[in-house]
Design a protein around this motif. Sequence first.
Motif, PDB file in Angstrom:
ATOM      1  N   LEU A 197       0.813  -1.206   0.000  1.00 26.97           N
ATOM      2  CA  LEU A 197       0.000   0.000   0.000  1.00 26.97           C
ATOM      3  C   LEU A 197       0.846   1.254   0.000  1.00 26.97           C
ATOM      4  N   MET A 237       6.547   2.053  -3.709  1.00 31.04           N
ATOM      5  CA  MET A 237       6.527   1.905  -5.154  1.00 31.04           C
ATOM      6  C   MET A 237       7.951   1.876  -5.682  1.00 31.04           C
ATOM      7  N   LEU A 242      -6.998   2.665 -14.187  1.00 35.42           N
ATOM      8  CA  LEU A 242      -6.754   2.552 -12.751  1.00 35.42           C
ATOM      9  C   LEU A 242      -6.096   3.822 -12.215  1.00 35.42           C
ATOM     10  N   THR A 243      -5.148   4.348 -12.950  1.00 38.61           N
ATOM     11  CA  THR A 243      -4.496   5.598 -12.542  1.00 38.61           C
ATOM     12  C   THR A 243      -5.517   6.720 -12.408  1.00 38.61           C
ATOM     13  N   LEU A 246      -7.257   6.320  -9.034  1.00 40.08           N
ATOM     14  CA  LEU A 246      -6.441   6.530  -7.842  1.00 40.08           C
ATOM     15  C   LEU A 246      -5.921   7.957  -7.726  1.00 40.08           C
ATOM     16  N   ALA A 259       3.691  -0.337  -6.214  1.00 40.12           N
ATOM     17  CA  ALA A 259       2.366   0.212  -5.927  1.00 40.12           C
ATOM     18  C   ALA A 259       2.274   1.183  -4.782  1.00 40.12           C
ATOM     19  N   LEU A 312      -0.054   3.124  -4.050  1.00 36.42           N
ATOM     20  CA  LEU A 312      -1.407   3.257  -4.546  1.00 36.42           C
ATOM     21  C   LEU A 312      -2.190   4.357  -3.865  1.00 36.42           C
ATOM     22  N   LEU A 313      -1.975   4.511  -2.569  1.00 37.76           N
ATOM     23  CA  LEU A 313      -2.814   5.417  -1.799  1.00 37.76           C
ATOM     24  C   LEU A 313      -2.083   6.649  -1.295  1.00 37.76           C
ATOM     25  N   VAL A 352       1.054   7.552  -9.084  1.00 37.85           N
ATOM     26  CA  VAL A 352       0.612   6.281  -9.653  1.00 37.85           C
ATOM     27  C   VAL A 352       0.565   6.342 -11.180  1.00 37.85           C
ATOM     28  N   LEU A 383       2.143   2.931 -13.524  1.00 31.87           N
ATOM     29  CA  LEU A 383       1.723   1.584 -13.160  1.00 31.87           C
ATOM     30  C   LEU A 383       2.046   0.565 -14.249  1.00 31.87           C
ATOM     31  N   LEU A 414      -7.590  -5.443  -7.162  1.00 32.67           N
ATOM     32  CA  LEU A 414      -8.251  -4.296  -6.554  1.00 32.67           C
ATOM     33  C   LEU A 414      -9.681  -4.230  -7.058  1.00 32.67           C
TER      34      LEU A 414
END
Length: 218
Positions: A13, A16, A36-37, A40, A120, A122-123, A127, A130, A165
Motif C-alpha cells: 500500500l 513503489m 486505474l491511474t 487513484l 504500488a 497506490l494510496l 501512480v 503503473l 483491486l
Amino acid sequence: MIRHAAFTLFAVLLSMAVIAGPASAQSASENAAQELTGILQDYETYQADFIQILVNDRGHQVQETTGLLKAKRPGWFYWETGNPLPQYIVSDGDKVEVYDPDLEQVTIQSLDERVQSTPALLLTGEVDNLNEMYEVTEKDTSVDGYREFTLVPRAPDSLFTSLRLSFREGQLSEMRMEDSLSQLSILSFDNVRLNEPVSDDAFRLDYPEGVDIIRDGL
C-alpha cells in the motif's frame, strides 16, 4: 508469518518501485493501467475500517483481524489492527514505526531498499507509471459501479505475485494479494471516507513509557 504478511501488505500500500521501461505502442495493459491511474489520482486521502483474512496455501483461513487505515498524499500512512495480534504501523514516507503492544516494543526504521522496491504506491504517492511496473488487466463486468483490476508485477523479486483491486462507485472496496508462497491476504473495506481532511497528527503514534524502542539504521 502473520505479522510479516501484515507488514508486506502495508508495504504494498505504501511503497513503489521507480522502474524505467521502454516506450511501446498502446496495449491493453496500458489502457487498463490508465483507467486505474485515473481512479487513484483522485484519492487525496483515504480512510476505512477493514477486515483482514489470511488464507494459507491449502486454502484454509488461518487468521482474521479487524482494523483501521488512513492514507494521505504524499507519503502519510496509518495502519491499526486489533486482537488477536494488535499492531500499529505509521509512516511519513521516509521512516516507518511499528508498535507491537503485546511485545511492548517499537521498531523505527528507514524505508529501506527492499520496501522502496515493492510495487504500488497506490494510496499515498504517484501512480502514473503503473504499466511500467505491472501487467494490468481489467475484468469485464456487467455490475453497475463495480470495477476490478488485477496487477501482476513485472519485476521477478516482488513481494507479491498478484494484486486484485475491487472498486464500487469509485471507492476501493477490497484488495486480494497473493504472495510467492501461495498465501492470500484479503482486505475488505467498510465505512470508507474518501478525500475527507486528515490532520498530520493522525499519523503519529503515542505509546507508553517504558516500551523498548529499536532504531534500525537510524
